[in-house]
Write a protein that holds these residues in place. Structure first.
Motif: not given
Length: 434
Positions: A30-34, A57-58, A145-150
């Motif tokens: 996760c490389l995005a917040g909120g 991995f944050q 993976l959280e896909a919003f952040n490429p």
């Protein structure tokens, strides 16, 4: 031959079953917040509860959640913090963007600016050699993976581990994923259309369909510098190729509000992960709610990232509208940022953070005022709470168009909010037995 094949299949099934009993090693990225982080936290916890070995991995320090206190997790977390320069660039961009959102000036250029910043941050993330060496030694079976952040796709590719992509929004990246989306009846992002379009709306929808291709190519070019800098010449890859390599695509949407559209076998809808049975609220909240009598209360929550409203005129109109309705109002708003010259309506309680799901499940809950994020809408649907939306950016307008089409609520753009029409919308929705 058939008889010889059966024992081999049986042995293979036994091995797979044994592996499942032991659990898999899963890395969530996760490389995005909120709300992006909150969703990935839920996903990580679900796999832990089902016996798997999970590590996250944050990336922290950007997009933090105002008012939210991180709780201990049942899984270990490997964290990385961006340097002050990158943090300031992001914070300045987001602060300015908030003002644009509430003034109705949000443009596609803001999205490209965000992607450019994320690509710059990705360069720094990919340089964390010690973290990547550590994660490679862990020998994970799969990455989610959280896909919003490429950038998360490049992280998984650098680790050399198969990955599953979880997209916290709707299907607006359909073209990259390879999803068929006939513009004759599948509304494009960000038109705000339903699946019942007239001729002119279909013409507009077709142009937006073509625009999606251009948009994807621009983002792909923005992130091409990440591949150039961090992958050898014989293994360079594009963002489009990384999207196609995902073993599975999971979308945070649900059939209850999504319009009919073609899907592929590797695409699944899992909306509503954060919706769950409500727990009792705190005593001070219960006492405040009890004062409402039969009128009940309204919850105002404009997203995990919005701790205040940067346009005083909008704030004043909303506050005046709340003063005119019989319900109590619980408003997630940072009290320290409330304007000193604006008297808070007597029926309003400000809170830095709220447990949204528990309040939505309260028997005296009457209405949710929301920005239109999917997590909050899914929770409202789960608890049967109508919605009055204030779309700000991204997929909010499209999400709320679906809510209106399903007769679950209505929405007003922030730049059109006046005390009379906002208060009128509250009364219209809360008095409608449907």
């Amino acid at each position: 031959m058939a008889g010889g094949r059966a024992p081999r299949v049986l042995v293979l099934l036994c091995i797979l079953h044994l592996h499942c009993l032991q659990g898999f090693k899963i890395l969530t990225v996760c490389l995005a917040g909120g709300s992006h982080y909150l969703l990935m936290d839920d996903v990580s916890r679900i796999f832990v509860e089902n016996g798997h070995d999970v590590r996250m991995f944050q990336q922290i320090g950007k997009g933090s959640i105002p008012g939210y206190k991180l709780t201990s997790t049942p899984y270990p977390v490997t964290t990385y913090t961006l340097d002050e320069k990158l943090l300031k660039e992001y914070d300045d961009m987001f602060e300015q963007s908030q003002k644009e959102f509430f003034m109705g000036n949000a443009a596609i250029s803001s999205y490209f600016t965000l992607m450019d910043l994320l690509a710059e941050q990705c360069q720094a993330t990919m340089n964390q050699t010690e973290i990547f060496d550590f994660l490679k030694k862990e020998k994970f079976d799969i990455v989610i993976l959280e896909a919003f952040n490429p950038c998360t796709f490049f992280v998984a590719e650098k680790l050399g581990v198969p990955y599953i992509a979880l997209f916290s929004g709707s299907f607006f990246n359909f073209m990259s994923v390879g999803l068929p989306s006939p513009p004759s009846y599948v509304p494009m992002f960000p038109t705000g259309h339903t699946d019942r379009m007239n001729f002119l709306e279909r013409v507009k929808n077709t142009f937006m369909y073509l625009g999606s291709y251009v948009m994807d190519k621009i983002i792909e070019s923005i992130f091409s510098r990440v591949s150039e800098a961090h992958f050898p010449a014989d293994s360079k890859t594009s963002l489009g190729e990384l999207y196609q390599k995902a073993e599975l695509w999971l979308y945070n949407v649900d059939f209850s509000i999504e319009f009919a559209r073609p899907l592929l076998p590797h695409v699944q809808c899992i909306g509503g992960l954060r919706a769950k049975p409500a727990k009792p609220v705190s005593k001070d909240l219960e006492d405040f709610i009890a004062e409402s009598g039969d009128s009940g209360f309204i919850l105002v929550a404009l997203g995990s990232m919005i701790s205040s409203i940067p346009i005083t005129d909008v704030l004043r109109e909303m506050n005046s509208a709340f003063a005119s309705v019989p319900q109590k109002v619980i408003w997630r708003y940072k009290a320290s940022q409330w304007p000193e010259d604006l008297k808070l309506a007597s029926n309003v309680k400000l809170m830095d953070w709220v447990n949204q799901n528990d309040l939505l499940g309260h028997p005296k809950m009457r209405l949710m005022v929301s920005h239109g994020g999917l997590n909050g809408l899914m929770e409202a649907i789960y608890h049967g709470v109508p919605v009055l939306g204030i779309p700000l950016f991204g997929d909010h307008s499209d999400n709320l168009a679906r809510i209106k089409a399903r007769f679950m609520g209505d929405y007003i753009p922030p730049y059109e909010i006046k005390s009379d029409n906002f208060g009128g919308a509250i009364r219209r929705i809360t008095q409608n037995k449907r």
